[in-house]
Scaffold this active site. Sequence first.
Site, PDB file in Angstrom:
ATOM      1  CE1 TYR A 128      -3.129   2.962   0.334  1.00  0.00           C
ATOM      2  CE2 TYR A 128      -2.946   2.827   2.725  1.00  0.00           C
ATOM      3  CZ  TYR A 128      -3.442   3.447   1.591  1.00  0.00           C
ATOM      4  OH  TYR A 128      -4.244   4.558   1.704  1.00  0.00           O
ATOM      5  CG  ASP A 167      -3.637   2.205  -3.589  1.00  0.00           C
ATOM      6  OD1 ASP A 167      -3.164   2.800  -4.579  1.00  0.00           O
ATOM      7  OD2 ASP A 167      -4.339   2.768  -2.725  1.00  0.00           O
TER       8      ASP A 167
END
Length: 275
Positions: A128, A167
């Site tokens: 992330y 992400d």
Amino acid sequence: MRLISWNIDSLNAALTSESDRAKKTRKVLETIQNQNPDIIAIQETKLRSTGPTKKHKEILSAMFPDYAYVWRSSVEPARKGYAGTMYLYKKDLTPKATYPEIGAPSTMDQEGRIITLEFPEFFVTEVYTPNAGGDLKRLSERQEWDKKYAEYLVELDKQKPVIASGDYNCAHTEIDLKHPENNHHSAGFTDEERAGFDNLLKSGFTDSFRKVNGNVKDVYTWWAQRVRTAKANNSGWRIDYWLVSDRIANKVSRSEMIDTGERADHCPILLEIEI
């Protein structure tokens, strides 16, 4: 092997809230479960430092009875209930989980941003990536993160092939967002962040979506929640990726998005690879 990765934007809310959004999120979790993936990577869990609560564990066991899981949360001095990652994997798999620190600036190494699963013949790792911030306050730190993260993946790749997802908070090229002309100074599409992603790919990794699907347009993984018409108008960004070591790129058979209907924010991404 089938793998799914998703920035869920609060696993806690998804499992315990009765809001309309939480119900939509649980529908997506059901869709993921129905895909019967071998591995599920989840980002932005927003769990407390002690991880899933007893209630969370009960719900996860009911929703994903065939899966074991590992997690990593943000810990002090980083913000509480921030970021965080998790893997769910079929119980017949026996990976070794590690929770690397990459020498990132500020509190980024304490924000629960990376988990790596080691298998006999390959690594599966999720990230992330820190956001540069609406006013780009964290851009210089983000640039350092990108450098350190690329170095980490390269070190893994020296040992065995890598399958990486997450992400990445970066739209790589102009076809990876709806309105590039308006966003060259926006977090996620600055020249600096795009250069960092370029460096990552040039270090020996392939964007599996482009490998499989070519330069298709208007296909995204994120739509702003705060803009009511973003999802309806498909005004999105592609910032979530499955990356693979160049030497196994030809083993990828599918790399695509999973539809989330009206639910905005991120959609899950699916990878199938013969490995």
